[in-house]
Scaffold this active site. Structure first.
Site: not given
Ligand code: NAD
Ligand code: GLY
Length: 360
Positions: A118, A140, A182, A224, A234, A238, A242, A245, A249, A262
């Site tokens: 939890r 998030k 982003e 942010k 949100e 907030r 997006n 997005h 998405h 992404h």
């Molecule tokens: P990812 O986590 O897939 O990382 C991208 C690639 O880079 C992967 O292959 C990873 O292993 C590699 N990598 C990571 N760090 C590295 C480093 N220092 N050196 C070499 N390789 C490295 O992708 P991302 O672009 O970081 O994140 C995308 C994800 O984030 C999506 O799922 C998206 O929905 C999510 N997201 C969430 C929010 C939120 O607010 N929570 C906001 C934006 C995106």
């Molecule tokens: N990435 C969108 C949010 O954090 O609200």
């Protein structure tokens, strides 16, 4: 090192930004309540940085859980591996999880922390530009569902965010550009001077000029944090984060998770949003051209493959989290640095914008 807080009353937490921070145990220790720490990472990042991080955690009983690498593993099935690891290690409610990786590891670890027994504490150690400027901040968390991106999740704020910009040295160029998508978003939402700075400095960012990267990361996090502090869950402002997005998405889900990054999907989504804003008469052609030019300068795509039909976009967008009373709401532009949430757009114009950004 720069430090500032995400201001959320009793859930406030610091963001540390600087080089070589993984080697600074004194930054993490105050945010770990018990003796047990579990680092969650993936098969790519762990060989690069897990030992370095563990060396800063010798005061704790530290274990690790390593996930396969990729958006296609951001699922309930692979989330279960984290729960399996935590239960096998007999972790209690005083365990602290540490997410070491990009946004996929961060979102999954955060959701595991939100739901394990939890809710337990976690710390974000983001290692991609995208994760450093966006996903690690704001709480998030979640996983994808075959029918929609990030559909299963929770708001769960971390105890701290440790952004070590040195780890970006191993990030490949495609991932760097995806993260910059982003960064551009923040300029478009509410920070026109930053958008102008990006127009001037994109070559420096792509060349990984340290000063430029740290500046862009810090300014993005500030933007942010300011929005999250006003609207943690949100209910209003907030949603502006997006921008691009809803279309993005749909591209990620429609092409198959993991095929498009992404940030790449968000880049095209932002171009479509700008184009629709122009068709609505809210911005002019010059503004759209600036968005397109900056996106191309960041070496990001501006079109989706023709196989993704307008009908498919509509089908996927119907489950968007911003749908209210059956009506899709989009983030659109009234200017560079002025984004709005609106249900007041013409669907035919939206379909024309999507069509315009499909490859012929
Ligand atoms: P990812 O986590 O897939 O990382 C991208 C690639 O880079 C992967 O292959 C990873 O292993 C590699 N990598 C990571 N760090 C590295 C480093 N220092 N050196 C070499 N390789 C490295 O992708 P991302 O672009 O970081 O994140 C995308 C994800 O984030 C999506 O799922 C998206 O929905 C999510 N997201 C969430 C929010 C939120 O607010 N929570 C906001 C934006 C995106
Ligand atoms: N990435 C969108 C949010 O954090 O609200």
């Amino acid at each position: 090192m720069k430090t500032f807080d995400v201001d959320l009353d009793e859930r406030s937490y610091p963001i540390f930004i600087g080089g070589e921070l993984l080697a600074r145990p004194e930054l993490l220790a105050p945010y770990i309540i018990g003796q047990q720490v579990v680092v969650v990472s993936n098969e790519t990042v762990a060989p690069l940085y897990l030992e370095q991080l563990k060396a800063s955690l010798t005061a704790f009983n530290c274990e690790s859980i390593i996930l396969p690498d990729g958006e296609q593993y951001k699922t309930l099935e692979y989330l279960n591996r984290i729960y399996d690891g935590l239960l096998t290690a007999r972790c209690g409610r005083d365990v602290t999880l540490i997410a070491l990786g990009g946004g996929v590891v961060g979102d999954m670890t955060g959701f595991a922390a939100a739901s394990y027994q939890r809710g337990v504490n976690f710390i974000q150690v983001p290692t991609t530009v995208l994760a450093q400027v966006d996903s690690s901040v704001g709480g998030k968390t979640g996983v994808n569902h075959p029918l929609g991106k990030n559909m299963i999740g929770a708001f769960h704020q971390p105890q701290a965010v440790l952004i070590d910009t040195s780890v970006l040295a191993t990030l490949d160029d495609r991932q760097l550009s995806a993260g910059i998508a982003e960064v551009i978003k923040y300029g478009l939402i509410s920070d026109e001077p930053f958008f102008c700075w990006l127009e001037e400095n994109m070559p420096r960012l792509l060349a990984r000029d340290d000063e430029a990267l740290v500046y862009a990361i810090e300014r993005s996090c500030h933007n942010k944090a300011a929005i999250v502090a006003q609207d943690e869950k949100e209910n209003g402002i907030r949603a502006l984060l997006n921008l691009g997005h809803t279309f993005g998405h749909a591209i990620e889900a429609g092409m198959g998770y993991g095929k498009w990054l992404h940030g790449e999907a968000i880049a095209v989504g932002t171009c479509i949003a700008a184009d629709l804003s122009r068709r609505q008469g809210w911005i002019d052609e010059v503004a759209v051209a600036r968005v397109m030019t900056l996106t191309k300068a960041a070496l990001l795509p501006t079109q989706v493959p023709a196989e993704l039909s307008v009908a498919k976009f509509n089908e996927l967008m119907a489950v968007d989290k911003k749908v209210k009373a059956g009506k899709l709401r989009l983030i659109l532009l009234k200017g560079i640095g002025e984004a709005v949430v609106s249900a007041d757009f013409d669907s035919d114009l939206m379909n024309a914008s999507i069509e315009a950004y499909r490859e012929s």
